[in-house]
Scaffold this active site. Structure first.
Site, PDB file in Angstrom:
ATOM      1  N   ARG A  69      60.722  31.572  42.051  1.00 44.91           N
ATOM      2  CA  ARG A  69      61.712  31.896  43.224  1.00 44.91           C
ATOM      3  C   ARG A  69      61.105  32.218  44.499  1.00 44.91           C
ATOM      4  O   ARG A  69      61.505  31.611  45.693  1.00 44.91           O
ATOM      5  CB  ARG A  69      62.530  33.019  42.725  1.00 44.91           C
ATOM      6  CG  ARG A  69      63.552  33.393  43.707  1.00 44.91           C
ATOM      7  CD  ARG A  69      64.564  34.473  43.047  1.00 44.91           C
ATOM      8  NE  ARG A  69      65.530  34.848  43.929  1.00 44.91           N
ATOM      9  CZ  ARG A  69      65.951  35.766  44.330  1.00 44.91           C
ATOM     10  NH1 ARG A  69      65.223  37.111  44.089  1.00 44.91           N
ATOM     11  NH2 ARG A  69      66.972  36.118  45.211  1.00 44.91           N
ATOM     12  N   HIS A  73      61.931  30.137  47.992  1.00 47.48           N
ATOM     13  CA  HIS A  73      62.416  30.717  49.225  1.00 47.48           C
ATOM     14  C   HIS A  73      61.485  30.707  50.306  1.00 47.48           C
ATOM     15  O   HIS A  73      61.837  30.821  51.399  1.00 47.48           O
ATOM     16  CB  HIS A  73      62.489  32.346  48.962  1.00 47.48           C
ATOM     17  CG  HIS A  73      63.869  32.555  48.199  1.00 47.48           C
ATOM     18  ND1 HIS A  73      64.772  33.402  48.679  1.00 47.48           N
ATOM     19  CD2 HIS A  73      64.237  32.019  47.027  1.00 47.48           C
ATOM     20  CE1 HIS A  73      65.835  33.492  47.635  1.00 47.48           C
ATOM     21  NE2 HIS A  73      65.436  32.701  46.857  1.00 47.48           N
ATOM     22  N   ASP A  74      60.037  30.343  50.004  1.00 55.03           N
ATOM     23  CA  ASP A  74      59.186  30.349  51.005  1.00 55.03           C
ATOM     24  C   ASP A  74      59.271  28.895  51.737  1.00 55.03           C
ATOM     25  O   ASP A  74      59.197  28.804  52.964  1.00 55.03           O
ATOM     26  CB  ASP A  74      57.782  30.070  50.429  1.00 55.03           C
ATOM     27  CG  ASP A  74      56.658  30.223  51.394  1.00 55.03           C
ATOM     28  OD1 ASP A  74      56.810  30.815  52.737  1.00 55.03           O
ATOM     29  OD2 ASP A  74      55.824  29.506  51.245  1.00 55.03           O
ATOM     30  N   VAL A  77      62.148  28.158  54.148  1.00 53.23           N
ATOM     31  CA  VAL A  77      62.220  28.605  55.718  1.00 53.23           C
ATOM     32  C   VAL A  77      60.824  28.212  56.453  1.00 53.23           C
ATOM     33  O   VAL A  77      59.686  28.945  55.619  1.00 53.23           O
ATOM     34  CB  VAL A  77      62.486  30.234  55.444  1.00 53.23           C
ATOM     35  CG1 VAL A  77      62.280  30.887  56.901  1.00 53.23           C
ATOM     36  CG2 VAL A  77      63.541  30.514  54.772  1.00 53.23           C
ATOM     37  N   GLY A  79      59.201  25.669  56.007  1.00 49.27           N
ATOM     38  CA  GLY A  79      58.151  24.923  55.049  1.00 49.27           C
ATOM     39  C   GLY A  79      57.340  25.802  54.225  1.00 49.27           C
ATOM     40  O   GLY A  79      57.295  27.170  54.460  1.00 49.27           O
ATOM     41  N   ASP A  81      54.624  27.775  53.915  1.00 47.91           N
ATOM     42  CA  ASP A  81      53.846  28.325  54.788  1.00 47.91           C
ATOM     43  C   ASP A  81      53.410  29.648  54.720  1.00 47.91           C
ATOM     44  O   ASP A  81      52.633  30.291  55.447  1.00 47.91           O
ATOM     45  CB  ASP A  81      54.202  28.224  56.228  1.00 47.91           C
ATOM     46  CG  ASP A  81      55.374  28.865  56.461  1.00 47.91           C
ATOM     47  OD1 ASP A  81      56.008  29.431  55.464  1.00 47.91           O
ATOM     48  OD2 ASP A  81      55.662  28.903  57.836  1.00 47.91           O
ATOM     49  N   ASN A 101      67.696  36.985  50.479  1.00 49.30           N
ATOM     50  CA  ASN A 101      66.655  37.361  49.802  1.00 49.30           C
ATOM     51  C   ASN A 101      66.763  38.592  48.904  1.00 49.30           C
ATOM     52  O   ASN A 101      66.118  39.209  48.277  1.00 49.30           O
ATOM     53  CB  ASN A 101      65.227  37.427  50.548  1.00 49.30           C
ATOM     54  CG  ASN A 101      64.738  36.061  50.992  1.00 49.30           C
ATOM     55  OD1 ASN A 101      64.868  35.358  50.453  1.00 49.30           O
ATOM     56  ND2 ASN A 101      63.986  36.004  52.314  1.00 49.30           N
ATOM     57  N   PRO A 171      70.520  28.710  49.828  1.00 54.09           N
ATOM     58  CA  PRO A 171      71.619  28.699  49.160  1.00 54.09           C
ATOM     59  C   PRO A 171      72.174  30.126  48.628  1.00 54.09           C
ATOM     60  O   PRO A 171      71.134  30.881  48.264  1.00 54.09           O
ATOM     61  CB  PRO A 171      71.667  27.709  48.239  1.00 54.09           C
ATOM     62  CG  PRO A 171      70.378  27.014  48.699  1.00 54.09           C
ATOM     63  CD  PRO A 171      69.567  27.642  49.310  1.00 54.09           C
ATOM     64  N   HIS A 201      66.622  27.704  37.020  1.00 51.08           N
ATOM     65  CA  HIS A 201      67.467  28.874  36.396  1.00 51.08           C
ATOM     66  C   HIS A 201      67.385  29.149  34.973  1.00 51.08           C
ATOM     67  O   HIS A 201      67.843  30.255  34.531  1.00 51.08           O
ATOM     68  CB  HIS A 201      69.031  28.807  37.043  1.00 51.08           C
ATOM     69  CG  HIS A 201      68.971  29.130  38.447  1.00 51.08           C
ATOM     70  ND1 HIS A 201      70.308  28.959  39.311  1.00 51.08           N
ATOM     71  CD2 HIS A 201      68.109  29.715  39.494  1.00 51.08           C
ATOM     72  CE1 HIS A 201      69.987  29.155  40.557  1.00 51.08           C
ATOM     73  NE2 HIS A 201      68.754  29.776  40.700  1.00 51.08           N
ATOM     74  N   THR A 202      66.914  28.137  34.074  1.00 45.73           N
ATOM     75  CA  THR A 202      66.719  28.479  32.767  1.00 45.73           C
ATOM     76  C   THR A 202      65.810  29.785  32.745  1.00 45.73           C
ATOM     77  O   THR A 202      65.740  30.100  31.469  1.00 45.73           O
ATOM     78  CB  THR A 202      66.335  27.283  32.155  1.00 45.73           C
ATOM     79  OG1 THR A 202      66.362  27.330  30.682  1.00 45.73           O
ATOM     80  CG2 THR A 202      64.861  26.873  32.437  1.00 45.73           C
ATOM     81  N   THR A 255      68.024  30.553  25.800  1.00 41.96           N
ATOM     82  CA  THR A 255      66.305  30.839  25.656  1.00 41.96           C
ATOM     83  C   THR A 255      65.873  31.319  27.132  1.00 41.96           C
ATOM     84  O   THR A 255      65.314  30.626  27.753  1.00 41.96           O
ATOM     85  CB  THR A 255      65.750  29.599  25.431  1.00 41.96           C
ATOM     86  OG1 THR A 255      66.275  28.594  26.181  1.00 41.96           O
ATOM     87  CG2 THR A 255      66.274  29.043  23.840  1.00 41.96           C
ATOM     88  N   ASP A 260      63.654  25.314  29.678  1.00 42.25           N
ATOM     89  CA  ASP A 260      63.977  24.168  28.633  1.00 42.25           C
ATOM     90  C   ASP A 260      65.364  23.626  29.432  1.00 42.25           C
ATOM     91  O   ASP A 260      65.495  24.018  30.482  1.00 42.25           O
ATOM     92  CB  ASP A 260      64.221  24.465  27.448  1.00 42.25           C
ATOM     93  CG  ASP A 260      65.115  25.675  27.096  1.00 42.25           C
ATOM     94  OD1 ASP A 260      65.846  25.798  28.030  1.00 42.25           O
ATOM     95  OD2 ASP A 260      65.132  26.421  26.029  1.00 42.25           O
TER      96      ASP A 260
END
Length: 337
Positions: A69, A73-74, A77, A79, A81, A101, A171, A201-202, A255, A260
Site C-alpha cells: 500500500r 500511494h507513493d 503522487v 511518481g 520517488d 492516506n 482512489p 486487496h486480497t 485467505t 491469491d
C-alpha cells in the site's frame, strides 16, 4: 426499467480520459531504470531487502499489505520517488496526513527505516528510499505466496512532497468506477492494470471509516452488500463515526494472509468490502472490468501474470524532476541537509 448510460455520456467520458492522459506529466517520460543499476555500487541490495522483509512478514503477515500500500500511494503522487516517506517539517508538508492516506493510517514506515539503516551500513549514500520501497513491495508479495517480477532500479528520492496531489490522485473507498478509472489512466495505467492491481486487496485490511457506508447502505452507488457476515461487520464497525473508525477487518476474509485470487470471488458474490472494489463488478459502466473480474476469479495464473506486469508499470511511474534534482536520502523521513 434499468437506466443505462447514454452514448453521449460515454463519449464525454472518453474525451475526459483522453484529456487526462494528454495532460499527465508524471507518466509521460520513460524511466532510466535498469536491473543492474547497483551491480558495482551495492551488489547485495536485493538480498538485504529480502532478508529484512522476511523477518517482518514472518512476524506479522499484515506487514506485506502495509508495504504494498505504501508503494502504491507513493507512485500515485509525483511518481515513485519516496515522497510518501517524508515527515512533516517546518519547511515541508508531507503526504502522510492527507485524507486519502487515512490521516496517518498508513503503516510500514519503520520497516523501510530498518532496511535503509541496513543499507546505509553496507553501502552508504547509494540506494534510494524510492528503490527500497519498490523492491520491498515485490518481496512482500512473494512472501505471502504471490508472484515474482523483476524490479528495475535507479530511482532518486524527491526533495518535495505534495499534500494536495495525495488528496486528489489516490482512489477513495467509496468512489465510483469512472472516477477510479480516470485516476489510473492519468498515471498511464490501463483498465486491465487497475483490475489486476486492485487484487492486492486480497491481503489488505480496511478501516471501518472506509467501509461503513457500504455495510449500512449509504453509498451513492447501487451496490448493496450481499455479505452473509453483515452482522459481524456491523459489530466491528458502528454506524456512527467515532472511536470505532479505526477498527479493521480483512478485505478478503477467506485467505487474508495469502496472496491469491479469492478477492475476485468476493466481488462475484457481491461481498466486496469496499464500494470502489465492488464497482468493478457491479457498476453499469463495468463492461470491461466485469469480464476481467470473471477472468481472474477463474484463472489465478492469469491474475498473477497480469499483476506482475502491472506492478512493473506502477513502479516505472517516474518523477522527472527527481532524476534531475533528486537525491539519495540518508534518512527516508527527511530531505538531506
Amino acid at each position: 426499467m434499468a437506466v443505462y448510460p447514454s452514448l453521449i455520456s460515454l463519449q464525454c467520458f472518453i474525451v475526459f480520459i483522453c484529456i487526462s492522459i494528454f495532460s499527465s506529466t508524471v507518466a509521460a517520460s520513460e524511466p532510466p531504470l535498469t536491473l543492474d543499476y547497483y551491480k558495482s555500487t551495492c551488489p547485495n541490495v536485493f538480498d538485504i531487502v529480502r532478508k529484512e522483509m522476511e523477518c517482518h512478514v514472518l512476524s506479522d503477515p499484515r506487514n506485506a499489505a502495509f508495504i504494498v500500500r505504501l508503494h502504491f500511494h507513493d507512485c500515485f503522487v509525483q511518481g515513485c520517488d519516496g515522497s510518501i516517506l517524508l515527515d512533516d517539517t517546518i519547511d515541508l508538508r508531507g503526504e502522510k496526513r492527507a485524507s486519502t492516506n487515512g490521516l496517518n493510517s498508513l503503516k510500514g514506515f519503520r520497516i523501510i527505516d530498518k532496511i535503509k539503516n541496513e543499507l546505509e551500513s553496507e553501502c552508504p549514500g547509494i540506494v534510494s528510499c524510492a528503490d527500497i520501497l519498490t523492491i520491498a513491495a515485490r518481496d512482500a508479495v512473494i512472501l505471502v505466496d504471490g508472484p515474482y517480477w523483476d524490479v528495475p532500479v535507479g530511482r532518486k528520492d524527491s526533495k518535495t512532497a505534495n499534500y494536495d496531489l495525495a488528496s486528489q490522485n489516490i482512489p477513495t473507498a467509496n468512489e465510483g468506477l469512472l472516477g477510479i478509472i480516470s485516476k489510473f489512466l492519468y498515471q498511464g495505467l490501463s483498465v486491465t492494470d487497475m483490475v489486476a492491481l486492485s487484487g492486492a486487496h486480497t491481503i489488505g485490511m480496511a478501516r471501518c471509516e472506509n467501509f461503513r457506508a457500504r455495510i449500512y447502505g449509504t453509498t451513492s452507488g447501487k451496490n448493496p452488500l450481499a455479505d452473509s457476515n453483515l452482522s459481524e461487520l456491523k459489530s466491528i464497525c458502528p454506524a456512527m463515526s467515532g472511536p470505532g473508525d479505526n477498527n479493521v477487518t480483512a478485505m478478503d476474509n477467506v485467505t487474508p494472509d495469502l496472496f491469491d485470487n479469492s478477492f475476485y470471488h468476493t466481488l462475484l458474490t457481491g461481498e466486496g468490502l469496499l464500494n470502489s472494489d465492488q464497482e468493478m463488478y457491479s457498476s453499469v459502466y463495468g463492461i470491461e472490468t466485469r469480464k476481467l473480474v470473471h477472468k481472474y476469479a477463474a484463472d489465478p495464473v492469469a491474475f498473477f501474470n497480469q499483476f506482475s506486469d502491472s506492478m512493473v508499470k506502477l513502479g516505472n511511474i517516474t518523477n522527472s524532476d527527481s532524476f534531475v534534482d533528486g537525491e539519495v536520502r540518508r534518512n527516508c523521513r527527511f530531505v538531506n541537509t
